[in-house]
Design an enzyme around this catalytic site. Structure first.
Site, mmCIF file in Angstrom:
data_model
loop_
_atom_site.group_PDB
_atom_site.id
_atom_site.type_symbol
_atom_site.label_atom_id
_atom_site.label_comp_id
_atom_site.label_asym_id
_atom_site.label_seq_id
_atom_site.Cartn_x
_atom_site.Cartn_y
_atom_site.Cartn_z
ATOM 1 N N GLU A 179 17.938 23.638 -1.167
ATOM 2 C CA GLU A 179 18.843 22.701 -0.952
ATOM 3 C C GLU A 179 19.120 21.633 -2.131
ATOM 4 O OE1 GLU A 179 17.749 20.791 2.730
ATOM 5 O OE2 GLU A 179 18.274 22.590 4.082
ATOM 6 N N GLU A 365 17.215 28.515 7.086
ATOM 7 C CA GLU A 365 16.755 27.495 7.970
ATOM 8 C C GLU A 365 17.912 27.438 8.967
ATOM 9 O OE1 GLU A 365 15.894 23.583 6.339
ATOM 10 O OE2 GLU A 365 14.289 24.780 4.616
HETATM 11 O O1 IFM Z 1 13.320 19.425 7.312
HETATM 12 C C1 IFM Z 1 14.400 19.702 6.701
HETATM 13 C C2 IFM Z 1 13.806 20.892 5.240
HETATM 14 O O2 IFM Z 1 13.038 20.365 4.483
HETATM 15 C C3 IFM Z 1 15.260 20.864 4.606
HETATM 16 N N1 IFM Z 1 16.278 21.338 5.463
HETATM 17 C C4 IFM Z 1 16.630 20.477 6.414
HETATM 18 C C5 IFM Z 1 15.273 20.133 7.427
HETATM 19 C C6 IFM Z 1 15.469 19.431 8.764
HETATM 20 O O3 IFM Z 1 16.008 18.306 8.012
#
Ligand code: IFM
Length: 455
Positions: A179, A365
């Protein structure tokens, strides 16, 4: 305008996906490891950021977190017992180079990841390593301003070289960055993530260095790792205009330009989007000759972190892009306030395929935070997270049916953990962590995922 309607696909089963589909769960180093002073680890920008009052909602830090540094065998057992075949984790740069760079990597740091990766393989978990999930060595921040400087690109390559040489015999799946939007804009524009800088121009330059470091790392990883599969993970959002007005439609386009196209266009060989560059004027990052070619290094997959769609209105005077994300009334939301939209995942994945056509896509994710209910007998009821998971798996199937080469799904997260500026207030885990006792308890959603994976 959107209703965020969900796909109606009840009865999702594992057999709806191919046998070699990657089923996983994700974690990251700073959010779970703790042990910040052990094994020669250096300070990270998050250690420093957490020490400033009011940066973290509950005044906490990742100093102990889930104590995964000591409890990793139990945590990998949990992942194995869920029935996943892949485990995504990140490597803490300050464990490998405590001062960010150096003659030799820190042996104790690499040895920790040796043990961890061996533990995954012993349990039948395919390791998926992320090289950078936000824990930059503080020394690099102090030496030359961290990612705002091109020197950090060089340091990242040294770090990548050391890690991939050491672990590349066992780890074949490598994600350069997690990210980069968050690193750049939350960390350097909004200032609510480490290192807490608030400067839009800096954020854009940071973003450029992140993407450049990704592109330069790709051939290096391939050189060090036989059979490497290399990609990057982006946080991407389907974007909708707040109304049918031309102004809101143009605003949605600009917002899409900064949230999605700013990353995907250069990664897939198209330079930065011209409409956003024009809008930015002299805020645009300094780009050196050859940078775009490097950034577009061909990858094996795109990692997508999908959480929610955004609805955008024209907002004159609101930031350089004059856009504002607006709340839609009546929309289902998680405890974080994030809209829940499985359909948004289908929209996003099909759009990525249409516009950039990555060879393979993995949802690296996807998950939700809710206020879980602890029953008197100790069981954790999290009906909403279970429903969220089930509906997003249905959306994943729908995206595959629509022709997206989606080949894996990683739930965020294996464990409740340190949720950055939110501290421990927000719980995303399939497993509940009691932070006083460090007791782990699989939640109802985790039991559902295990049942799903067991077929
Ligand atoms: O916890 C975070 C993660 O580190 C990166 N993506 C989003 C998740 C939830 O906010």
């Amino acid at each position: 305008m959107t209703t965020f309607a969900s796909p109606e696909l009840p009865g999702i089963r594992r057999s709806d996906f191919p046998p070699d589909f990657r089923w996983g769960c994700s974690t990251s180093s700073y959010q779970i490891e703790g042990a910040i002073h052990e094994g020669g680890r250096g300070e990270s920008i998050w250690d420093r950021f957490c020490r400033t009052p009011r940066h973290i909602r509950d005044g906490s830090s990742g100093a102990v977190a889930c104590d995964h540094y000591h409890r990793w065998p139990q945590d990998l057992d949990l992942a194995r017992d869920l029935g996943v075949n892949a485990y995504r984790f990140s490597i803490a740069w300050p464990r490998v180079f405590p001062q960010g760079r150096g003659e030799r990597p820190n042996e104790a740091g690499l040895a920790f990841y040796d043990r961890l990766v061996d533990g995954m393989l012993e349990r039948g978990l395919e390791p998926w390593a992320t090289l950078y999930h936000w824990d930059l060595p503080q020394a690099l921040q102090e030496a030359h301003g961290g990612w705002a400087s091109r020197d950090t690109v060089a340091a990242f390559l040294e770090y990548t070289d050391a890690v991939t040489r050491r672990l590349g015999d066992r780890i074949k799946h490598w994600i350069t960055h997690n990210e980069p939007w968050c690193t750049a804009f939350l960390g350097h524009h909004e200032g609510n993530h480490a290192p807490g800088i608030m400067n839009y121009r800096t954020a854009l330059q940071v973003c450029h260095h992140l993407l450049l470091s990704h592109g330069l790392a790709v051939p290096q990883i391939r050189a060090n790792v036989a059979g490497a599969q290399v990609g990057i993970t982006l946080s991407l959002h389907p974007i909708f205009p707040a109304s049918d007005s031309l102004a809101d439609q143009a605003a949605a386009m600009r917002h899409d330009g900064s949230r999605n196209r700013w990353f995907l266009d250069p990664l897939y060989g198209r330079h930065y989007p011209a409409d956003v560059v024009a809008r930015l004027g002299d805020l645009a990052p300094i780009v050196q000759r050859g940078d775009f070619e490097a950034m577009a290094a061909p990858t094996d997959f795109l990692g997508v972190n999908y959480y929610f769609p955004e609805v955008v209105a024209d907002a004159p005077g609101h930031g350089p892009l004059a856009t504002q994300v607006v709340e839609q009334p009546g929309v289902e939301r998680t405890a974080f306030g994030w809209p829940v939209s499985p359909q948004g995942m289908v929209d996003l994945l099909t759009r990525i395929q249409r516009d950039w056509a990555p060879a393979r896509v993995y949802l690296t994710e996807n998950g939700s935070t809710y206020d879980d209910v602890v029953l008197p007998d100790g069981r954790i009821e999290d009906t909403q997270r279970r429903s969220y998971l089930e509906r997003h798996l249905a959306a994943a199937r729908q995206a595959r049916d629509a022709g997206v080469p989606l080949e894996g799904y990683f739930a965020w997260s294996l464990l409740d953990n340190f949720e950055w500026a939110e501290g421990y207030v927000r719980r995303f885990g399939l497993t509940h962590v009691d932070y006083t006792t460090q007791r782990r308890t699989l939640k109802a959603s985790g039991r559902w995922y295990a049942g799903f994976l067991a077929g």
